[in-house]
Design an enzyme around this catalytic site. Structure first.
Site, PDB file in Angstrom:
ATOM      1  N   THR A 132     -57.863 -35.283   3.319  1.00  0.00           N
ATOM      2  CA  THR A 132     -57.032 -34.137   2.933  1.00  0.00           C
ATOM      3  C   THR A 132     -57.463 -32.896   3.712  1.00  0.00           C
ATOM      4  O   THR A 132     -56.647 -32.020   3.970  1.00  0.00           O
ATOM      5  CB  THR A 132     -57.100 -33.873   1.414  1.00  0.00           C
ATOM      6  OG1 THR A 132     -58.405 -33.435   1.047  1.00  0.00           O
ATOM      7  CG2 THR A 132     -56.719 -35.114   0.629  1.00  0.00           C
ATOM      8  N   GLN A 144     -26.040 -22.627 -21.780  1.00  0.00           N
ATOM      9  CA  GLN A 144     -25.555 -23.822 -21.078  1.00  0.00           C
ATOM     10  C   GLN A 144     -24.316 -23.495 -20.242  1.00  0.00           C
ATOM     11  O   GLN A 144     -24.160 -23.980 -19.116  1.00  0.00           O
ATOM     12  CB  GLN A 144     -25.217 -24.936 -22.083  1.00  0.00           C
ATOM     13  CG  GLN A 144     -26.415 -25.652 -22.686  1.00  0.00           C
ATOM     14  CD  GLN A 144     -26.915 -25.023 -23.973  1.00  0.00           C
ATOM     15  OE1 GLN A 144     -26.764 -23.814 -24.198  1.00  0.00           O
ATOM     16  NE2 GLN A 144     -27.530 -25.822 -24.828  1.00  0.00           N
ATOM     17  N   HIS A 176     -35.903 -14.934 -25.395  1.00  0.00           N
ATOM     18  CA  HIS A 176     -35.297 -14.295 -26.561  1.00  0.00           C
ATOM     19  C   HIS A 176     -35.666 -12.823 -26.657  1.00  0.00           C
ATOM     20  O   HIS A 176     -36.831 -12.442 -26.486  1.00  0.00           O
ATOM     21  CB  HIS A 176     -35.748 -15.001 -27.841  1.00  0.00           C
ATOM     22  CG  HIS A 176     -35.420 -16.463 -27.867  1.00  0.00           C
ATOM     23  ND1 HIS A 176     -34.171 -16.966 -27.578  1.00  0.00           N
ATOM     24  CD2 HIS A 176     -36.191 -17.549 -28.146  1.00  0.00           C
ATOM     25  CE1 HIS A 176     -34.185 -18.290 -27.685  1.00  0.00           C
ATOM     26  NE2 HIS A 176     -35.403 -18.677 -28.014  1.00  0.00           N
TER      27      HIS A 176
END
Lengths: 286, 286, 286, 286
Positions: free
Chosen positions: B57, B212, B240
């Protein structure tokens, strides 16, 4: 010898307030995070749990919301002053009220639509006591970067020094600054924008031999341009950008490819002040 | 019955790359966070620690930096394609390379000076296998808010329902979206800006009876405006904003004072797709 | 060609539940973060804002709290099953309910006193559809470190490889694992503790030539010891500890002084499975 | 009137140090986050970029690592003292060195294996000037909760007060405390453990009428049990747990089901001190 109660305070932290103002079809939006801390004669609640001098922190939260309705919400300094003065005025046992506000900016997208900006947070800390009123404004999270016009050399070398001298480096920081006002009345919006522009301008235009030099330039420019300010404290992390060694791949790196480091980072802190300004009446940059 | 190795991959995550490009006295700045994941014939290292098929890596990290020098860095999709194709081409044991990039935007303040924006992060996930190439672009952290033009009523009520119906509420969300390209070549910058504008425009202009509905409007507008895209997945938290009850203080609250809530939040997730688009060749929205 | 709604779901995320149970003078404490997501026939709310099939996410929150009272709260898997089955049973338009729980552990200090542990979070994701029930348990944030007994060599070298081979290094990771149960009934507490002990034991006792090898050992040990499990997915960041070069100071560093790096990090992901286990009935490790 | 440089300091923050000590087959592990800040005659670098009095922050980082090798690493207070004294002693232009350490605890799993604990962070801030040495120890993130034995009533009511009085509530906090030592030599490990035990014991055993009362109990117990300490400052967020109203569902909630709130929270801050202790020689609890 006795063990005694020392300095103390209490309050409600991080009351999240969103206030909508309507002007015909157009809506305005204010987004604050408000913290209140009161100090005064609070020995009884500490010593015996006698709460007869304790205004509940829940009430502080309610007051934030009620005041937002009753008075509207404009500049954070003004709203913080209103709240702090209310607590000192109405609560005889309270000597001092500190109200802090973080303000989040939104860009308008339409008459009732907004997109949150994330470039920095505007801050204020107002402290009202029976003797004095102090207003501090500030900013946090303003990330600035110069790709050049920064050098660092001529520094102390000791046994543990390995840093090479540099005549061209990236200089980057995340500005956290607070500035104290001389008085308690100002055109807060203009003052804030002027301070921000001065800081940013000085960062951009200073050919820098150390982040300390840039810090002093930034602070000096703010006080030069804003006569209503007494002093400014800047906390500047040196966000290191490390030049990648590409020589193993047969490539040169002429200040083109950098690693943006996380930790450790330099941390440069300094105050710039008017030498004839009255001293602060309360902690002001902490 | 046997216990066996199933799907697996490995790589280097979050390589922080800053690339400076010079054009005379003017400097350009690219700021990326690059993650690489390879899969293929990796059984040996799992089973015996035989690493003869394992590209370290650390080498992936080096490749990111070396490619930044050799090829320059422009649009994140192009840089990710370059890297992913390199690993599949040069490593015979690798079947598939996934390269993800987070891109951070900076505003120019001068020829060599920049201020970081924080309004959103642009993302890309490119997956190159021996059979197919898939490009996904996206955005995270785009916070949008309408102060009105949002209702929510007519919903299911059961024993546990207490929510009042609303004909006027704040609608706010932090858009996290990913969209899949039909091909592997495009004007990536124009495509991204077009998708962003379509999403934002649909959020602003949809009179909403549910988040939605707003989601479907946003996704549909993106696909309508951008013919080069196959599908889009939106993850929209419903951030909210609770109307504060000011009646105990003798005050009305005509949608003016709100609590910005942290948790819980609604979470609306949905995909919008062309019904004739070829299916994805790799996981694409996770 | 048409633009159509694809897969979608919605729910309430991160409902924070603390449940106290009293047994005489002794109190018990359960601390959960509960997320609910429902999918099914939800086209209407997307297309027209007709919410007649939408149970409000607020109701989901209420249901979490009401169920906590009505049924008490024990193991997270059991509580998640109770909730998920409730939504599928009572809402005809719902095809599938996914309930996720993060559980935070507290150590007892007295009959009614507790101290929060922070060593890891226990997780569960339960998916109940009309056809199948799937239970996944898991853990996140379990940080493990071996100071030795780890090597890494014999890997691929290409033009961009500079990593030296190592025969003694620190191996450290933050385990994020999820494991799928064969059934929907188990002694959840025993099963979790057994899986945790197996993972930890395998990490400690594996002489490692790669983190992949350690991963397979951990997964194999879990499945060997826990016959109730079908498969396990491990996501293991390789938290690099870099040996400091002390030679400029005339000092040796015999694997004694390390930099704990933040980014980049390796990321090793793999699944270990029973080859005769039935396939998953829903996404299970994402 | 002139604009002048005020108080300032600079240093390297968050140097991440992991130190392994070997004792035969058994390994020990120390995990620190070290920050250094120096102040003194630093006007030149601010005013002209003359760095001849500036020890690079990179050298501070190197010194941390070299000292870890040369001296080993034991208690954080001792290591911080060693570093701070070194900088004051070797750098004539430096008046004061502040060294802060965060220490992370690991549980032993085997001779060379460890699991990270996450229950709290141990802290120290040592300030060495030419006149005085000050040692502060502390803790952050210690989360404590009593499910009962906490009341809150008899408080001030004003127009904005709606909080009901309570005779039984959850009391929870995340302790952030710092305590100042009278001297600069102690059995640091014993002192820390004793202070921690005193704080925790007082939290558990105080029947509380306010978090302020609990704070004073905690601080008093620490000073009573630890004669080597001069004073202690506690910062206690009141982590509110709200009783859920289950009456709409026909259910009682007898202190059984709670919402764990995020924001806002109470914030109680106070100092407990020996009335005959010498004053602090430097900022000590900020």
């Amino acid at each position: 010898m006795a063990i005694v109660l020392g300095p103390n305070r209490y309050g409600k932290a991080e009351t999240r307030l969103v206030r909508v103002h309507r002007d015909g079809e157009t809506y305005g939006l204010v987004d604050f995070n408000v913290s209140v801390a009161l100090s005064g004669d609070l020995a009884a609640t500490h010593q015996t749990g006698d709460n007869s001098g304790v205004l509940p922190t829940d009430t502080m939260k309610n007051t934030v919301y009620a005041f937002a309705k009753q008075h509207g919400v404009g500049e954070p300094e003004a709203f913080a002053l209103l709240l702090a003065r209310h607590f000192v005025k109405t609560q005889g046992q309270v000597d001092s009220a500190k109200v802090s506000v973080e303000s989040y900016a939104w860009d308008r997208l339409g008459p009732h639509s907004f997109q949150k900006r994330g470039d920095y947070t505007r801050t204020t800390v107002v402290t009202v006591s029976r003797e004095a009123t102090q207003v501090v404004s500030g900013i946090s999270g303003l990330v600035l970067l110069n790709t050049t016009a920064s050098e660092f050399h001529g520094f102390v070398k000791d046994r543990y020094t390995t840093l090479p001298e540099s005549t061209d480096r990236i200089l980057a920081t995340a500005v956290d600054a607070k500035w104290r006002h001389l008085g308690d009345a100002a055109d807060w919006a203009t003052s804030f924008q002027g301070a921000l522009d001065a800081m940013t301008g000085a960062f951009v235009n200073t050919y820098s031999y150390s982040l300390q030099q840039t810090l002093l330039s930034m602070g000096t420019m703010v006080l030069t341009n804003r006569p209503e300010l007494a002093e400014i404290r800047l906390t500047l992390p040196n966000k290191h950008h490390y030049l990648v060694d590409l020589s193993p791949f047969g490539l040169e790196n002429d200040n083109e490819v950098f690693i943006a480091g996380d930790r450790p980072y330099g941390l440069i802190e300094g105050t710039v002040t008017r030498d004839d300004a009255a001293p602060a009446s309360a902690e002001w940059y902490l």
